[in-house]
Structure formats: C-alpha cells, structure tokens
Design a protein around this motif. Structure first.
Motif, short mmCIF file in Angstrom:
data_model
loop_
_atom_site.label_atom_id
_atom_site.label_comp_id
_atom_site.label_asym_id
_atom_site.label_seq_id
_atom_site.Cartn_x
_atom_site.Cartn_y
_atom_site.Cartn_z
N GLN A 16 23.33 -3.48 32.15
CA GLN A 16 23.98 -2.71 31.43
C GLN A 16 24.94 -1.78 31.97
OE1 GLN A 16 20.85 -1.30 29.02
NE2 GLN A 16 20.42 -3.31 28.34
N LYS A 17 26.11 -1.48 31.38
CA LYS A 17 27.11 -0.42 31.63
C LYS A 17 26.76 0.53 31.15
CE LYS A 17 32.16 0.24 31.51
NZ LYS A 17 32.36 0.41 32.84
N THR A 18 26.54 1.85 32.22
CA THR A 18 25.75 2.91 31.32
C THR A 18 26.76 3.87 30.86
OG1 THR A 18 26.27 4.00 33.51
CG2 THR A 18 24.13 2.84 33.45
N SER A 19 26.17 4.95 30.14
CA SER A 19 27.13 5.94 29.20
C SER A 19 27.29 7.14 30.30
CB SER A 19 26.32 6.43 28.00
OG SER A 19 25.64 5.23 27.43
N PRO A 20 28.63 7.68 29.88
CA PRO A 20 29.06 8.89 30.88
C PRO A 20 28.02 10.14 30.06
CG PRO A 20 31.00 7.94 29.34
CD PRO A 20 29.58 7.26 29.06
N VAL A 21 27.90 10.92 31.04
CA VAL A 21 27.00 12.19 30.93
C VAL A 21 27.80 13.17 30.05
CG1 VAL A 21 25.90 14.21 31.80
CG2 VAL A 21 25.57 11.82 32.82
N THR A 22 27.34 13.85 29.04
CA THR A 22 28.28 14.77 28.16
C THR A 22 27.30 16.13 28.13
OG1 THR A 22 27.35 13.73 26.18
CG2 THR A 22 29.47 13.49 26.67
N ASN A 23 26.12 16.02 28.43
CA ASN A 23 25.31 17.26 28.39
C ASN A 23 24.69 17.54 29.80
OD1 ASN A 23 25.34 17.63 25.87
ND2 ASN A 23 23.67 16.52 25.14
N PHE A 24 25.19 18.76 30.35
CA PHE A 24 24.42 19.12 31.58
C PHE A 24 23.25 20.01 31.25
CE2 PHE A 24 27.39 17.45 34.63
CZ PHE A 24 28.41 16.58 33.79
N ASP A 25 22.53 19.49 30.61
CA ASP A 25 21.37 20.21 30.36
C ASP A 25 20.15 20.12 31.23
OD1 ASP A 25 20.63 17.65 30.02
OD2 ASP A 25 20.42 17.78 27.73
N SER A 26 18.92 20.74 30.96
CA SER A 26 17.78 20.87 32.06
C SER A 26 17.23 19.32 32.02
CB SER A 26 16.74 21.54 31.44
OG SER A 26 16.39 21.13 30.18
N GLU A 27 17.31 18.56 31.21
CA GLU A 27 17.09 16.96 31.15
C GLU A 27 17.74 16.31 32.24
OE1 GLU A 27 16.88 13.25 28.31
OE2 GLU A 27 16.83 15.13 27.34
N LEU A 28 19.13 16.66 32.30
CA LEU A 28 19.86 16.06 33.31
C LEU A 28 19.40 16.46 34.89
CD1 LEU A 28 22.38 14.34 33.95
CD2 LEU A 28 23.59 16.20 34.23
N GLN A 29 19.23 17.97 34.88
CA GLN A 29 18.76 18.31 36.09
C GLN A 29 17.51 17.86 36.62
OE1 GLN A 29 21.23 20.11 37.68
NE2 GLN A 29 22.43 20.31 35.54
N LYS A 30 16.58 17.37 35.77
CA LYS A 30 15.08 17.00 36.23
C LYS A 30 15.37 15.53 36.60
CE LYS A 30 10.59 16.27 34.44
NZ LYS A 30 10.51 15.13 35.40
N LEU A 31 16.40 14.85 36.01
CA LEU A 31 16.69 13.49 36.29
C LEU A 31 17.17 13.33 37.62
CD1 LEU A 31 17.28 10.27 35.75
CD2 LEU A 31 19.41 11.18 34.67
N ILE A 32 18.15 14.31 38.10
CA ILE A 32 18.88 14.38 39.35
C ILE A 32 17.86 14.44 40.30
CG2 ILE A 32 20.29 15.56 40.69
CD1 ILE A 32 22.17 15.97 38.14
N ASP A 33 16.97 15.64 40.20
CA ASP A 33 15.89 15.98 41.06
C ASP A 33 14.83 14.71 41.32
OD1 ASP A 33 17.01 18.51 41.41
OD2 ASP A 33 15.60 19.32 39.99
N ASP A 34 14.62 14.08 40.17
CA ASP A 34 13.88 13.07 40.37
C ASP A 34 14.18 11.86 41.09
OD1 ASP A 34 11.63 14.46 39.19
OD2 ASP A 34 11.85 13.39 37.05
N MET A 35 15.51 11.56 40.73
CA MET A 35 16.43 10.38 41.51
C MET A 35 16.19 10.82 43.06
SD MET A 35 19.35 9.64 38.89
CE MET A 35 20.48 8.75 40.05
N ILE A 36 16.61 12.18 43.39
CA ILE A 36 16.63 12.30 44.70
C ILE A 36 15.42 12.01 45.57
CG2 ILE A 36 17.07 14.33 46.47
CD1 ILE A 36 18.86 15.68 44.27
N GLU A 37 14.18 12.51 44.87
CA GLU A 37 12.90 12.19 45.52
C GLU A 37 12.69 11.02 45.63
OE1 GLU A 37 9.79 14.46 43.41
OE2 GLU A 37 8.48 14.24 45.20
N THR A 38 13.05 10.35 44.53
CA THR A 38 12.84 8.81 44.30
C THR A 38 13.47 8.05 45.48
OG1 THR A 38 12.42 8.80 42.02
CG2 THR A 38 12.63 6.47 42.84
N MET A 39 14.76 8.39 45.66
CA MET A 39 15.35 7.76 46.70
C MET A 39 15.06 8.02 48.26
SD MET A 39 19.41 8.56 48.03
CE MET A 39 19.31 10.36 48.31
N TYR A 40 14.61 9.22 48.38
CA TYR A 40 13.98 9.53 49.94
C TYR A 40 12.79 8.87 49.94
CZ TYR A 40 17.70 13.03 50.52
OH TYR A 40 18.90 13.50 50.95
N ALA A 41 11.61 9.03 48.93
CA ALA A 41 10.50 8.43 49.00
C ALA A 41 10.52 6.82 49.51
CB ALA A 41 9.82 8.55 47.73
#
Ligand code: NI
Length: 179
Positions: A16-41
């Motif tokens: 699926q084509k994904t949706s643009p981010v509109t809210n730079f909220d804490s949920e997004l920050q957590k997603l980014i941190d988790d993605m970084i950790e998942t990538m390195y792991a």
C-alpha cells in the motif's frame, strides 16, 4: 524504545502507498525511535514505516557502518530520518546487489539511479535536502519505494519476479505473515 516486528512479503501493508505525516506528535517520535532501534537490531541500512506495519511516509537510513562505505572510505552521513521524502532529481544508472529485511534471505541485482536529490522534513518538521550517491542513493530509492508500496522485486522485471515468487513460496523462510 522497542524493537518492532518486521512485516515480510507478501504482507499487504508493504503493497500500500502510505499517507503523508501531518502530526509531528509524540506518537511519531516514538515510531521514529522504535524504527531506528529495529533497523540497528536487524543490521539493516534502512527501514520504512510500513515495514513495521505503520502506513506513513517515514524512513530511516544509516549506511555509515556498511562494508561498502568502509571499503570506499566514504564519509557517509550518520543516521538520517526523513518524513514525507520526495526524490526531486535523479541521474545516472548503476546496478548493484540489494536485499531487504522484508524479503529475508533474498538478494538480487537492482538497477538504480546513481545519484539522487531528496527533499523532506526531519523529525522536528524542519525541511531537509539530502544528496546521495552509491549506497546512500540506493538506500534512499529503496526506502522511498517502500513507502510508495514497492519492493525491490518490483524493480527486477517480470520474469525474475515470477521466479522469485515460485522459490519464495517453497522456501522455509516464507513464513505466513499476513496479520
Ligand atoms: Ni527494504
């Protein structure tokens, strides 16, 4: 931070084509941190949000520790976080072997642009522009393909793709992952 489960082919979220981010909220920050950790792991050089089941235009890339960068003694930028990225310029062409965390055990030669210029936003919503060649260029194109719903097997031609599908189905790596 937590290590997230990586969605594997043929999980529908990857197509699926994904949706643009509109809210730079804490949920997004957590997603980014988790993605970084998942990538390195997983020893990946990049990860797109839909690979962890979130259909949003977020990618993370770090090619600085890769063998290719070491061999060529390049000064790759460290961790890159890009929101709503867009390729605004692409030039040249080169073929190189590529793999993907969503296609475990599979590697194939993929033709990509040699150099790309990408614009997007960082995690604080500031505009950024990144120019990449070599592995960085390839990683940018690979991850932006992901958030457009494309996998590297969509870049290798019909015949090779059919062959991949036949082999992948039979392979023990093709665990059912369609949640
Ligand atoms: Ni990938």
């Amino acid at each position: 931070m937590s290590i997230l489960e990586i969605k594997k082919f043929p999980n529908a979220v990857l197509k699926q084509k994904t949706s643009p981010v509109t809210n730079f909220d804490s949920e997004l920050q957590k997603l980014i941190d988790d993605m970084i950790e998942t990538m390195y792991a997983n020893h990946g050089v990049g990860l797109a949000a839909n690979q962890v089941g979130v259909s949003k235009r977020v990618i993370v890339i770090d090619v600085s520790k890769s063998e290719e960068e070491h061999t060529k003694k390049k000064q790759a930028p460290p961790l890159i976080v890009l929101i709503n990225p867009e390729i605004i310029h692409a030039e040249g062409e080169y073929e190189s072997e590529e793999g993907c965390l969503s296609l475990p055990g599979y590697r194939t030669i993929v033709k990509r642009a040699e150099r790309v210029k990408v614009i997007g936003l960082d995690r604080e919503e500031k505009p950024v522009e990144i120019e990449g060649t070599g592995l960085l260029s390839r990683a940018l194109q690979h991850e932006i393909d992901h958030i457009d719903g494309l996998l590297l097997i969509d870049r290798i031609g019909r015949v090779k793709k059919e062959l991949f599908k036949k082999r992948y189905k039979k392979s023990t790596l093709a665990v059912t992952d369609n949640k």
